[in-house]
Design an enzyme around this catalytic site. Sequence first.
Site, short mmCIF file in Angstrom:
data_model
loop_
_atom_site.label_atom_id
_atom_site.label_comp_id
_atom_site.label_asym_id
_atom_site.label_seq_id
_atom_site.Cartn_x
_atom_site.Cartn_y
_atom_site.Cartn_z
N HIS A 101 -3.65 -5.30 0.89
CA HIS A 101 -3.46 -5.78 2.26
C HIS A 101 -4.01 -7.21 2.36
O HIS A 101 -4.92 -7.60 1.63
CB HIS A 101 -4.23 -4.90 3.25
CG HIS A 101 -3.72 -3.51 3.36
ND1 HIS A 101 -2.50 -3.20 3.91
CD2 HIS A 101 -4.28 -2.32 2.99
CE1 HIS A 101 -2.32 -1.89 3.89
NE2 HIS A 101 -3.39 -1.33 3.33
N CYS A 150 0.83 -1.20 0.00
CA CYS A 150 0.00 0.00 0.00
C CYS A 150 0.87 1.26 0.00
O CYS A 150 1.59 1.51 -0.95
CB CYS A 150 -0.99 -0.04 1.17
SG CYS A 150 -2.39 1.08 0.93
#
Length: 514
Positions: free
Chosen positions: A437, A345
């Site tokens: 994630h 991310c």
Amino acid sequence: MKDQLGSGLLVAGTTSDAGKSVVTAGICRWLVRKGVKVAPFKAQNMSLNSFVTREGAEIGRAQAMQAQAARVEPTALMNPVLLKPGSDHSSQVVLLGKAVGEMSARGYHGGRQESLLGVVTDCLKELRGTYDAVICEGAGSPAEINLRRTDIVNMGIARAAQFPVVVVGDIDRGGVFASFFGTTALLSPEDQKLVAGYLINKFRGDVSLLEPGLDMLEGLTGRRTYGVLPFTHGLGIDEEDGLRVSMRGAVRESVVAPPVGDDVLRVAVCAVPLMSNFTDADALAAEPGVVVRFVDRAEELVDADLVIVPGTRGTVRALQWLRERGLADALVRRAAEGRPVLGICGGYQLLGRHIEDHVESRAGSVDGLGLLPLRVRFAVEKTLARPVGIALGEPVEGYEIHHGVAEVLGGEGFLTDDRGHALDGCRAGAVWGTHWHGSLESDAFRRAFLREVATAAGRRFVPAPDTSFDALREEQLDRLGDLIEEHADTDALLRLIESGAPAGLPFIAPGAPA
């Protein structure tokens, strides 16, 4: 049931990190094993660890974990207000799963919070209409009297729903009896009527030695203690803001060197500012022979076989922090030497060549570390998704929570669909990056990835063929249920949930005005 709505309980705490999340999850697992249809609820959560529900809503990871404990699908109703800190003074407000803007702490507590009481009570009412019981988790302490007028997560929600309250205290910190008494005494008479009693967490030793204190506490407050939960190692769950790798008891180490040996794989996670979803490392810590450390110094990367740059709520700030500490130069050297690096991310974004940010940091144009061939532009709209794909020939599931939009300019694809079309991420040599994630929780992919890391690092490490992250998580949730079942007075707890706070609970002076 009253008004045909489900029963409930508020689990409050004497402090932050007293064990509210653990107790809430444990009660949910205990109840569902009894055949009770139960749901968790936290009206307002402050956390950088979040999750995306099936309907594309962002909620706290702790509530997603509690939903798993209850064996139900998490929804935005279970955490209607999520605050994601961006600094010491402001947070992004996520309402019913969608970001609605940034707000200062003064602005939020100065009026915005109070206006949300109707929203959270509506969500709770909907859950109560669907489930037999709703177990609510408070936040911080209900005795934060400066915030009581605008409270929507502790006594505010308990009063609105007329739910009984059990206060959890961490005895390992010391002063638990004073904390129980003081917490209760600082509440108004109307709030005190709902505080049914206490639950002690993290007790070490012989419970019989504690019993005189419990009797004295009941004599002073007129309220009983519903259980004494023992200190238990390895009960890791998804943290809200703590820094702990949960699976198999791995913990933060900044000084102690990890075990040596070619069959051990050493992972260093850069503890960047505003680190979010550091729970991504849990799946690695679940693997036998993998040691995970959170680090903040360049020298701590020297003996690491894999370095992870995790998610962050402040990509540009994290990039600056890496440069100031010499970690950026260490990452560049690693990449040049063909030593594995994984960015997730925000960590993926800062590994790229260029960042254009007029949204999160408003820093404008910023050069990244240049380890991956991508440009990142921050969009006002946040990407929230639950993607599935293939990586290293294995199926992968994950979830996305980011403002940054990456344009991949070269390198190798990383995550693709079943036709080989790129979905996310890229790879350049031994540097990988992805927005997803939770991807490492996909067992087959995790094993394939670790084999690649071990080869690049020159280690003989071989992943265990049978490690199941989901099974380990279920074991942990069952252990939480066992804690409640074996060490709490479950008959009394059940009566409390079904019937509410006992009548005639005494008032303890001095009480704070409502």
